[in-house]
Design a protein around this motif. Sequence first.
Motif, PDB file in Angstrom:
ATOM      1  N   UNK A  10       0.819  -1.052   0.073  1.00  0.00           N
ATOM      2  CA  UNK A  10      -0.043   0.179   0.051  1.00  0.00           C
ATOM      3  C   UNK A  10       0.857   1.248  -0.108  1.00  0.00           C
ATOM      4  N   UNK A  11       0.806   2.004  -1.063  1.00  0.00           N
ATOM      5  CA  UNK A  11       1.770   3.445  -1.019  1.00  0.00           C
ATOM      6  C   UNK A  11       0.915   4.193  -0.001  1.00  0.00           C
ATOM      7  N   UNK A  12       2.197   4.811   0.773  1.00  0.00           N
ATOM      8  CA  UNK A  12       1.400   5.727   1.749  1.00  0.00           C
ATOM      9  C   UNK A  12       0.810   7.168   1.215  1.00  0.00           C
ATOM     10  N   UNK A  13      -0.149   7.593   1.967  1.00  0.00           N
ATOM     11  CA  UNK A  13      -1.046   8.450   1.600  1.00  0.00           C
ATOM     12  C   UNK A  13      -0.145   9.677   1.418  1.00  0.00           C
ATOM     13  N   UNK A  14      -0.458  10.303   0.161  1.00  0.00           N
ATOM     14  CA  UNK A  14       0.153  11.573  -0.340  1.00  0.00           C
ATOM     15  C   UNK A  14       1.527  11.184  -0.904  1.00  0.00           C
ATOM     16  N   UNK A  15       2.041   9.805  -0.959  1.00  0.00           N
ATOM     17  CA  UNK A  15       3.170   9.518  -1.797  1.00  0.00           C
ATOM     18  C   UNK A  15       3.092   8.810  -2.968  1.00  0.00           C
ATOM     19  N   UNK A  16       4.007   8.971  -3.904  1.00  0.00           N
ATOM     20  CA  UNK A  16       4.037   8.040  -5.120  1.00  0.00           C
ATOM     21  C   UNK A  16       5.009   7.190  -5.118  1.00  0.00           C
ATOM     22  N   UNK A  17       6.032   7.630  -4.307  1.00  0.00           N
ATOM     23  CA  UNK A  17       7.150   6.409  -4.370  1.00  0.00           C
ATOM     24  C   UNK A  17       7.000   5.408  -3.275  1.00  0.00           C
ATOM     25  N   UNK A  18       7.283   4.228  -3.510  1.00  0.00           N
ATOM     26  CA  UNK A  18       7.368   2.889  -2.948  1.00  0.00           C
ATOM     27  C   UNK A  18       8.859   2.698  -2.559  1.00  0.00           C
ATOM     28  N   UNK A  19       9.191   2.044  -1.305  1.00  0.00           N
ATOM     29  CA  UNK A  19      10.351   1.471  -0.985  1.00  0.00           C
ATOM     30  C   UNK A  19      10.632   0.266  -2.300  1.00  0.00           C
ATOM     31  N   UNK A  20      11.686   0.288  -2.750  1.00  0.00           N
ATOM     32  CA  UNK A  20      12.187  -0.777  -3.692  1.00  0.00           C
ATOM     33  C   UNK A  20      11.936  -2.116  -3.289  1.00  0.00           C
ATOM     34  N   UNK A  21      12.197  -2.434  -1.649  1.00  0.00           N
ATOM     35  CA  UNK A  21      11.958  -3.609  -1.099  1.00  0.00           C
ATOM     36  C   UNK A  21      10.385  -4.196  -1.428  1.00  0.00           C
ATOM     37  N   UNK A  22       9.354  -3.275  -1.145  1.00  0.00           N
ATOM     38  CA  UNK A  22       8.013  -3.525  -1.117  1.00  0.00           C
ATOM     39  C   UNK A  22       7.783  -3.873  -2.658  1.00  0.00           C
ATOM     40  N   UNK A  23       8.234  -2.945  -3.431  1.00  0.00           N
ATOM     41  CA  UNK A  23       7.956  -3.273  -4.982  1.00  0.00           C
ATOM     42  C   UNK A  23       8.420  -4.630  -5.458  1.00  0.00           C
ATOM     43  N   UNK A  24       9.555  -5.061  -4.876  1.00  0.00           N
ATOM     44  CA  UNK A  24      10.178  -6.216  -5.373  1.00  0.00           C
ATOM     45  C   UNK A  24       9.339  -7.316  -4.752  1.00  0.00           C
ATOM     46  N   UNK A  25       8.717  -7.186  -3.533  1.00  0.00           N
ATOM     47  CA  UNK A  25       8.199  -8.366  -3.164  1.00  0.00           C
ATOM     48  C   UNK A  25       6.561  -8.580  -3.098  1.00  0.00           C
ATOM     49  N   UNK A  26       5.912  -7.325  -3.364  1.00  0.00           N
ATOM     50  CA  UNK A  26       4.442  -7.480  -3.432  1.00  0.00           C
ATOM     51  C   UNK A  26       3.713  -8.000  -4.556  1.00  0.00           C
ATOM     52  N   UNK A  27       2.706  -8.768  -4.419  1.00  0.00           N
ATOM     53  CA  UNK A  27       1.935  -9.345  -5.542  1.00  0.00           C
ATOM     54  C   UNK A  27       1.296  -8.284  -6.023  1.00  0.00           C
ATOM     55  N   UNK A  28       0.807  -7.061  -5.449  1.00  0.00           N
ATOM     56  CA  UNK A  28      -0.035  -6.131  -5.987  1.00  0.00           C
ATOM     57  C   UNK A  28       0.503  -5.188  -5.333  1.00  0.00           C
ATOM     58  N   UNK A  29       0.320  -3.838  -5.702  1.00  0.00           N
ATOM     59  CA  UNK A  29       0.327  -2.484  -5.074  1.00  0.00           C
ATOM     60  C   UNK A  29      -0.751  -1.520  -5.477  1.00  0.00           C
ATOM     61  N   UNK A  30      -1.321  -1.150  -4.443  1.00  0.00           N
ATOM     62  CA  UNK A  30      -2.470  -0.176  -4.416  1.00  0.00           C
ATOM     63  C   UNK A  30      -2.095   1.126  -3.690  1.00  0.00           C
ATOM     64  N   UNK A  31      -2.932   2.192  -4.115  1.00  0.00           N
ATOM     65  CA  UNK A  31      -3.062   3.503  -3.254  1.00  0.00           C
ATOM     66  C   UNK A  31      -3.697   3.217  -2.177  1.00  0.00           C
ATOM     67  N   UNK A  32      -3.706   4.392  -1.185  1.00  0.00           N
ATOM     68  CA  UNK A  32      -4.131   4.569   0.139  1.00  0.00           C
ATOM     69  C   UNK A  32      -5.595   4.909  -0.057  1.00  0.00           C
ATOM     70  N   UNK A  33      -6.304   4.267  -0.487  1.00  0.00           N
ATOM     71  CA  UNK A  33      -7.871   4.636  -0.457  1.00  0.00           C
ATOM     72  C   UNK A  33      -8.399   3.413  -0.311  1.00  0.00           C
TER      73      UNK A  33
END
Length: 145
Positions: free
Chosen positions: A109-132
């Motif tokens: 889950x991308x932090x509220x107000x941010x567009x960047x994700x830590x590389x670690x999360x991007x590398x391991x997440x099956x899916x990434x969504x915004x904070x809604x």
Amino acid sequence: MSFNSRSSSNRRSEYRLFISHSWEYSDEYNRMVELLRDYPNFSFRNYSVPKVDEIDADTEEELEQALREDQIKPATVVIILGGMYVAHSKWIKKETILAEIESKPILGVTPRGNEQMPNFVEDHADQIVGWQGKSVVEGIRDLAD
């Protein structure tokens, strides 16, 4: 009528979630729990341990074992809150690896107000969504159903 398509009536009645978080940054964790509680027609059981309910473990090995057996193993989906503190938290990284060992889908889950994700999360997440609420709940349902 097709029995292969999933409709909302086929969805789980309750989702078992582990929300990875750092106790030093518990505000994000609390906001996520509140966001999920407030979402209509969504029921979940939270397997995460907030700071007020710390795990009774004497060693890091005991803590890791308790995390794996009592929190991650029973979860349907593991949620990683993608604040930049993730890059500095060895426990969030350990929880992510444990989720992978247990073959649990990981929702970043991308932090509220941010567009960047830590590389670690991007590398391991099956899916990434915004904070809604809608994005997070749909992500959970996609990964769990």
